[in-house]
Design a protein around this motif. Structure first.
Motif, PDB file in Angstrom:
ATOM      1  N   ILE A 180      55.649   6.563  61.294  1.00  0.00           N
ATOM      2  CA  ILE A 180      56.167   7.718  61.347  1.00  0.00           C
ATOM      3  C   ILE A 180      55.577   8.955  60.530  1.00  0.00           C
ATOM      4  N   ASP A 181      54.791   8.077  59.525  1.00  0.00           N
ATOM      5  CA  ASP A 181      53.927   9.086  58.780  1.00  0.00           C
ATOM      6  C   ASP A 181      52.655   9.340  59.201  1.00  0.00           C
ATOM      7  N   ASN A 224      51.060   3.115  56.099  1.00  0.00           N
ATOM      8  CA  ASN A 224      52.013   2.995  55.315  1.00  0.00           C
ATOM      9  C   ASN A 224      53.274   1.967  55.597  1.00  0.00           C
ATOM     10  N   PRO A 225      53.399   0.753  54.936  1.00  0.00           N
ATOM     11  CA  PRO A 225      54.192  -0.215  55.555  1.00  0.00           C
ATOM     12  C   PRO A 225      55.577   0.455  55.593  1.00  0.00           C
ATOM     13  N   ALA A 226      55.887   1.101  54.694  1.00  0.00           N
ATOM     14  CA  ALA A 226      57.527   1.639  54.580  1.00  0.00           C
ATOM     15  C   ALA A 226      57.622   2.565  55.687  1.00  0.00           C
TER      16      ALA A 226
END
Length: 110
Positions: free
Chosen positions: A33-34, A40-42
């Motif tokens: 999404i980023d 970014n794993p989050a």
């Protein structure tokens, strides 16, 4: 009968294609999404490709249904208004019918 034939001619091939697609695409695909930090794993999720395809299909169906429901609001409102008006006219007709039946027939003066 024709509706069943059309449904079978559309849904059966579609189901076969979706099943073949699901079996062929079982590898995990990462969806991020980023856009500025793709690692970014989050904000990255991994799932088989067919899961993402089915999720996008379901999301499209939901959004399309909501858009259709919203756009048809004016028609539903008009239908509600006409239904209330029809009920009011039915009540008035029943009342008028009851009044004509309850009035005594006066003799003619001839």
């Amino acid at each position: 009968m024709i509706n069943r034939i059309v449904i079978v001619l559309i849904l059966v091939p579609l189901a076969v294609i979706l099943i073949a697609l699901s079996v062929a695409n079982r590898e995990a695909i990462s969806f991020t999404i980023d856009p500025f930090n793709p690692g970014n794993p989050a904000l990255s999720y991994s799932a088989p490709l067919f899961v993402w395809l089915f999720a996008s299909l379901i999301l499209g169906l939901i959004l399309g249904s909501l858009a259709t429901w919203y756009n048809q609001g004016k028609h539903r409102k008009l239908a509600r208004q006409r239904k209330l008006e029809a009920e009011l006219l039915r009540k008035e007709a029943r009342k008028a019918s009851a009044e004509t039946q309850s009035t005594p027939n006066l003799p003619s003066l001839h």
